[in-house]
Design a protein around this motif. Structure first.
Motif, short mmCIF file in Angstrom:
data_model
loop_
_atom_site.label_atom_id
_atom_site.label_comp_id
_atom_site.label_asym_id
_atom_site.label_seq_id
_atom_site.Cartn_x
_atom_site.Cartn_y
_atom_site.Cartn_z
N ALA A 53 1.70 3.10 66.41
CA ALA A 53 0.51 2.39 65.94
C ALA A 53 0.84 1.54 64.72
O ALA A 53 0.35 0.41 64.58
CB ALA A 53 -0.60 3.38 65.63
N ALA A 54 1.68 2.06 63.83
CA ALA A 54 2.08 1.29 62.65
C ALA A 54 2.88 0.06 63.05
O ALA A 54 2.74 -1.01 62.46
CB ALA A 54 2.91 2.16 61.70
N THR A 55 3.71 0.18 64.09
CA THR A 55 4.45 -0.97 64.60
C THR A 55 3.51 -2.02 65.15
O THR A 55 3.68 -3.22 64.92
CB THR A 55 5.44 -0.52 65.70
OG1 THR A 55 6.31 0.47 65.17
CG2 THR A 55 6.25 -1.69 66.21
N LEU A 56 2.51 -1.58 65.88
CA LEU A 56 1.53 -2.51 66.45
C LEU A 56 0.74 -3.22 65.35
O LEU A 56 0.55 -4.44 65.40
CB LEU A 56 0.57 -1.75 67.38
CG LEU A 56 -0.49 -2.59 68.07
CD1 LEU A 56 0.17 -3.54 69.06
CD2 LEU A 56 -1.49 -1.71 68.75
N VAL A 57 0.32 -2.49 64.36
CA VAL A 57 -0.42 -3.10 63.24
C VAL A 57 0.48 -4.06 62.47
O VAL A 57 0.06 -5.16 62.10
CB VAL A 57 -1.00 -2.00 62.32
CG1 VAL A 57 -1.52 -2.58 61.04
CG2 VAL A 57 -2.08 -1.23 63.05
N ALA A 58 1.73 -3.66 62.24
CA ALA A 58 2.65 -4.50 61.48
C ALA A 58 2.99 -5.80 62.20
O ALA A 58 3.30 -6.81 61.57
CB ALA A 58 3.93 -3.74 61.18
N ALA A 59 2.89 -5.79 63.53
CA ALA A 59 3.19 -7.01 64.29
C ALA A 59 2.15 -8.10 64.05
O ALA A 59 2.46 -9.28 64.19
CB ALA A 59 3.27 -6.68 65.78
N TYR A 60 0.96 -7.72 63.69
CA TYR A 60 -0.11 -8.69 63.49
C TYR A 60 -0.41 -8.98 62.02
O TYR A 60 -1.29 -9.77 61.73
CB TYR A 60 -1.39 -8.22 64.19
CG TYR A 60 -1.25 -8.27 65.69
CD1 TYR A 60 -1.33 -9.47 66.37
CD2 TYR A 60 -1.03 -7.12 66.43
CE1 TYR A 60 -1.19 -9.53 67.73
CE2 TYR A 60 -0.90 -7.16 67.80
CZ TYR A 60 -0.98 -8.38 68.45
OH TYR A 60 -0.83 -8.43 69.80
N LEU A 61 0.32 -8.35 61.10
CA LEU A 61 0.12 -8.62 59.69
C LEU A 61 0.94 -9.84 59.25
O LEU A 61 2.12 -9.92 59.57
CB LEU A 61 0.53 -7.41 58.84
CG LEU A 61 -0.35 -6.19 58.93
CD1 LEU A 61 0.25 -5.06 58.10
CD2 LEU A 61 -1.75 -6.49 58.48
N PRO A 62 0.35 -10.78 58.54
CA PRO A 62 1.12 -11.94 58.07
C PRO A 62 1.88 -11.61 56.78
O PRO A 62 1.47 -11.97 55.68
CB PRO A 62 0.05 -13.00 57.84
CG PRO A 62 -1.17 -12.21 57.48
CD PRO A 62 -1.07 -10.92 58.26
N LEU A 63 3.01 -10.95 56.91
CA LEU A 63 3.77 -10.50 55.75
C LEU A 63 4.96 -11.39 55.42
O LEU A 63 5.66 -11.13 54.45
CB LEU A 63 4.26 -9.07 55.96
CG LEU A 63 3.16 -8.03 56.16
CD1 LEU A 63 3.79 -6.68 56.47
CD2 LEU A 63 2.29 -7.93 54.93
#
Length: 124
Positions: free
Chosen positions: A31-41
Motif C-alpha cells: 500500500a505504501a508503494t501504491l501511495v508513493a507512486a502517486y505522490l509528486p516527490l
C-alpha cells in the motif's frame, strides 16, 4: 542449536501466528508503494521507492527464507546469490559506460536511402 529446525513452529496455529504479521507488513508496504507512486516527490520518489523495496526484501529474506537461523550453508547460498547479483550489475554498468553515444563524432550510423525502389534487396 544446530540450525536444523528445532525452533521452527510445529503446529498450524504457530505457523499462522508467525506468517500473518509478516504478510500484513508486506501488504502495508505494498500500500505504501501504491501511495508513493502517486505522490509528486520529485527525485525523492526514487529514494522512497527503493527504501520500501529494501524493507520488503528484508522481510522476505529474514522470515520466509529463514536466514535468521544459524544454518551456515543457507547463509552461504544467500551470500553467493548476492555476490552473483552484484557481479551481474557491475558487468551491466560497465557495458553501459563503455558504449559510445550516437552523437559523438566518428560514429558510423547506417543511413537510409529513401529513393531506392522496393525491390526486396538491401540498400546498404
Amino acid at each position: 542449536m544446530t540450525g536444523l529446525g528445532e525452533e521452527l513452529p510445529r503446529s498450524a496455529g504457530a505457523i499462522w501466528r508467525a506468517a500473518l504479521p509478516v504478510w500484513a507488513g508486506l501488504m502495508a508496504l505494498l500500500a505504501a508503494t501504491l501511495v508513493a507512486a502517486y505522490l509528486p516527490l520529485g527525485r525523492f520518489n526514487l529514494v522512497l521507492s527503493l527504501g520500501i523495496a529494501v524493507a520488503k526484501a528484508a522481510l522476505v529474506v529474514v522470515f520466509f527464507m529463514q536466514l535468521k537461523r544459524p544454518n551456515p550453508l543457507l547463509r552461504l547460498a544467500a551470500f553467493a546469490g548476492l555476490i552473483f547479483l552484484a557481479f551481474m550489475f557491475t558487468l551491466t554498468y560497465a557495458d553501459v559506460l563503455t558504449r559510445a553515444a550516437p552523437t559523438q563524432p566518428g560514429i558510423v550510423m547506417p543511413r537510409s536511402i529513401p529513393d531506392m525502389p522496393a525491390t526486396g534487396q538491401r540498400a546498404f
